[in-house]
Design a protein around this motif. Structure first.
Motif, PDB file in Angstrom:
ATOM      1  N   ALA A 107      -4.374 -11.241  -1.311  1.00 27.15           N
ATOM      2  CA  ALA A 107      -4.559 -10.181  -1.985  1.00 27.15           C
ATOM      3  C   ALA A 107      -5.880  -9.901  -1.294  1.00 27.15           C
ATOM      4  O   ALA A 107      -6.964 -11.316  -1.109  1.00 27.15           O
ATOM      5  CB  ALA A 107      -4.447 -10.759  -3.148  1.00 27.15           C
ATOM      6  N   GLN A 108      -6.973  -8.986  -1.232  1.00 28.69           N
ATOM      7  CA  GLN A 108      -8.120  -8.963  -1.458  1.00 28.69           C
ATOM      8  C   GLN A 108      -8.999  -9.020  -2.409  1.00 28.69           C
ATOM      9  O   GLN A 108      -8.471  -8.114  -3.544  1.00 28.69           O
ATOM     10  CB  GLN A 108      -8.455  -7.104  -0.440  1.00 28.69           C
ATOM     11  CG  GLN A 108      -7.718  -7.718   0.715  1.00 28.69           C
ATOM     12  CD  GLN A 108      -9.037  -7.920   2.098  1.00 28.69           C
ATOM     13  OE1 GLN A 108      -9.919  -8.591   1.142  1.00 28.69           O
ATOM     14  NE2 GLN A 108      -8.214  -8.328   2.625  1.00 28.69           N
ATOM     15  N   LEU A 109      -9.834  -9.688  -3.479  1.00 29.12           N
ATOM     16  CA  LEU A 109     -10.611  -9.836  -4.159  1.00 29.12           C
ATOM     17  C   LEU A 109     -12.136  -9.018  -4.617  1.00 29.12           C
ATOM     18  O   LEU A 109     -12.556  -8.821  -3.323  1.00 29.12           O
ATOM     19  CB  LEU A 109     -10.026 -11.272  -5.240  1.00 29.12           C
ATOM     20  CG  LEU A 109      -9.152 -12.368  -4.623  1.00 29.12           C
ATOM     21  CD1 LEU A 109      -9.634 -13.174  -5.411  1.00 29.12           C
ATOM     22  CD2 LEU A 109      -8.223 -11.005  -5.712  1.00 29.12           C
ATOM     23  N   ARG A 118      -4.305   2.034  -5.645  1.00 29.09           N
ATOM     24  CA  ARG A 118      -5.589   1.313  -5.242  1.00 29.09           C
ATOM     25  C   ARG A 118      -5.850  -0.498  -4.935  1.00 29.09           C
ATOM     26  O   ARG A 118      -5.728  -1.207  -4.606  1.00 29.09           O
ATOM     27  CB  ARG A 118      -6.231   2.054  -5.528  1.00 29.09           C
ATOM     28  CG  ARG A 118      -6.546   3.212  -5.024  1.00 29.09           C
ATOM     29  CD  ARG A 118      -8.699   3.416  -5.509  1.00 29.09           C
ATOM     30  NE  ARG A 118      -9.303   3.429  -6.485  1.00 29.09           N
ATOM     31  CZ  ARG A 118      -8.718   4.219  -7.536  1.00 29.09           C
ATOM     32  NH1 ARG A 118      -8.707   5.924  -7.308  1.00 29.09           N
ATOM     33  NH2 ARG A 118      -8.850   4.329  -8.899  1.00 29.09           N
ATOM     34  N   LEU A 119      -4.733  -0.307  -6.398  1.00 27.82           N
ATOM     35  CA  LEU A 119      -4.579  -1.532  -6.545  1.00 27.82           C
ATOM     36  C   LEU A 119      -3.500  -2.578  -5.500  1.00 27.82           C
ATOM     37  O   LEU A 119      -3.488  -3.308  -5.324  1.00 27.82           O
ATOM     38  CB  LEU A 119      -4.023  -2.466  -7.886  1.00 27.82           C
ATOM     39  CG  LEU A 119      -3.459  -3.484  -8.716  1.00 27.82           C
ATOM     40  CD1 LEU A 119      -5.133  -4.415  -8.264  1.00 27.82           C
ATOM     41  CD2 LEU A 119      -2.975  -3.209 -10.110  1.00 27.82           C
ATOM     42  N   ARG A 172      -4.420  -3.670  -2.398  1.00 28.59           N
ATOM     43  CA  ARG A 172      -5.348  -5.516  -2.298  1.00 28.59           C
ATOM     44  C   ARG A 172      -4.246  -5.786  -2.005  1.00 28.59           C
ATOM     45  O   ARG A 172      -4.851  -7.499  -1.459  1.00 28.59           O
ATOM     46  CB  ARG A 172      -6.237  -5.277  -3.359  1.00 28.59           C
ATOM     47  CG  ARG A 172      -6.917  -4.271  -3.712  1.00 28.59           C
ATOM     48  CD  ARG A 172      -7.671  -4.718  -4.837  1.00 28.59           C
ATOM     49  NE  ARG A 172      -9.483  -4.001  -4.935  1.00 28.59           N
ATOM     50  CZ  ARG A 172     -10.402  -4.041  -4.145  1.00 28.59           C
ATOM     51  NH1 ARG A 172     -10.105  -5.635  -3.658  1.00 28.59           N
ATOM     52  NH2 ARG A 172     -11.242  -3.941  -3.919  1.00 28.59           N
ATOM     53  N   ARG A 196       0.847  -1.620  -0.437  1.00 25.26           N
ATOM     54  CA  ARG A 196      -0.057   0.039  -0.144  1.00 25.26           C
ATOM     55  C   ARG A 196       1.176   1.510  -0.038  1.00 25.26           C
ATOM     56  O   ARG A 196       0.598   1.892  -0.850  1.00 25.26           O
ATOM     57  CB  ARG A 196      -0.928   0.819   0.875  1.00 25.26           C
ATOM     58  CG  ARG A 196      -1.845   1.239   1.259  1.00 25.26           C
ATOM     59  CD  ARG A 196      -3.209   1.410   2.852  1.00 25.26           C
ATOM     60  NE  ARG A 196      -1.793   1.488   3.469  1.00 25.26           N
ATOM     61  CZ  ARG A 196      -1.249   2.167   4.478  1.00 25.26           C
ATOM     62  NH1 ARG A 196      -2.019   3.934   3.960  1.00 25.26           N
ATOM     63  NH2 ARG A 196      -1.265   2.351   5.751  1.00 25.26           N
ATOM     64  N   ARG A 214     -10.982 -13.298  -0.772  1.00 25.41           N
ATOM     65  CA  ARG A 214      -9.938 -13.167  -0.133  1.00 25.41           C
ATOM     66  C   ARG A 214      -8.636 -14.567  -0.518  1.00 25.41           C
ATOM     67  O   ARG A 214      -9.389 -15.150  -0.083  1.00 25.41           O
ATOM     68  CB  ARG A 214      -9.997 -12.604   1.427  1.00 25.41           C
ATOM     69  CG  ARG A 214      -7.991 -12.971   1.423  1.00 25.41           C
ATOM     70  CD  ARG A 214      -8.271 -12.657   3.835  1.00 25.41           C
ATOM     71  NE  ARG A 214      -6.109 -12.656   4.323  1.00 25.41           N
ATOM     72  CZ  ARG A 214      -6.165 -11.261   4.296  1.00 25.41           C
ATOM     73  NH1 ARG A 214      -6.352 -10.566   3.809  1.00 25.41           N
ATOM     74  NH2 ARG A 214      -4.706 -11.717   4.296  1.00 25.41           N
TER      75      ARG A 214
END
Length: 220
Positions: free
Chosen positions: A207-209, A143-144, A147, A128, A214
């Motif tokens: 990673a957040q999908l 923002r990508l 995640r 981040r 997740r």
């Protein structure tokens, strides 16, 4: 018995720590001269200011080095190095041991000792903050990057060895676990009873999908 212990802690810089600790136990008992072990114990007794301080029967030496430097906000490297040594000499053993490889050599109280050394190097990546620094706070790529989480890579290697019924106390280099693997496998011409060389590599991430999903992965 007479027990002594001490430790030294150094914190020279932020994120850098060094610790050395040692403990020793001496046997003050008089075993007489009716047995070979008893005579050896009497011959090996030490003296301090004219007083009997017996023979050393146990010793522990531990060192620890830790470094967590702060280089950039998005990367957190770390390094740790630890060693451990322990020695035991048994004045109650049934029989003494002779100098290694010498059938006519001198007799000694049997000793057993072991040591280990472990090195760990790793780093954690804050994606981040990396994305914000590369692309700005509001960019789509930032923002990508946000995640992604818990990206961590580590490498570790450990040496260890153990000796049984040997006629000597090992060198200081062995006690501080210095040198390569050969120094763990052989001391004073005597091969170790056991020796180990272990290596591990670990990589992990998550990673957040979309839709609240997740995914996480770990390789070891």
């Amino acid at each position: 018995v007479w027990r002594n212990s001490g430790s030294l802690d150094l914190l020279p810089l932020t994120g850098l720590q060094l610790r050395v600790s040692t403990a020793s136990q001496r046997d003050l008992h008089d075993y007489g001269d009716s047995t070979s072990i008893g005579r050896l114990a009497g011959e090996e007794r030490g003296a301090l200011l004219g007083q009997n301080v017996g023979i050393e029967t146990q010793r522990n030496v531990t060192t620890f080095l830790s470094a967590t430097p702060r280089l950039v906000t998005w990367l957190r490297p770390r390094l740790s190095l630890s060693t451990f040594f322990t020695l035991n000499r048994d004045p109650n053993a049934q029989s003494p041991v002779r100098d290694s490889g010498d059938t006519a050599g001198g007799f000694h109280i049997p000793a057993a000792f072991t040591n280990s050394r472990r090195l760990d190097v790793g780093a954690q990546l804050d994606t981040r903050r990396l994305g914000q620094q590369l692309f700005g706070d509001s960019a789509a790529l930032a923002r990508l990057f946000a995640r992604l989480a818990n990206l961590d890579v580590s490498y570790g290697r450990s040496y260890g060895s153990t000796y049984f019924r040997v006629p000597f106390v090992p060198s200081l280099g062995y006690q501080f676990a210095a040198g390569g693997f050969d120094s763990f496998r052989r001391q004073g011409g005597t091969p170790a009873g056991s020796a180990s060389d272990n290596l591990n590599l670990n990589a992990a991430g998550a990673a957040q999908l979309p839709l609240g999903l997740r995914v996480s992965a770990n390789y070891q």
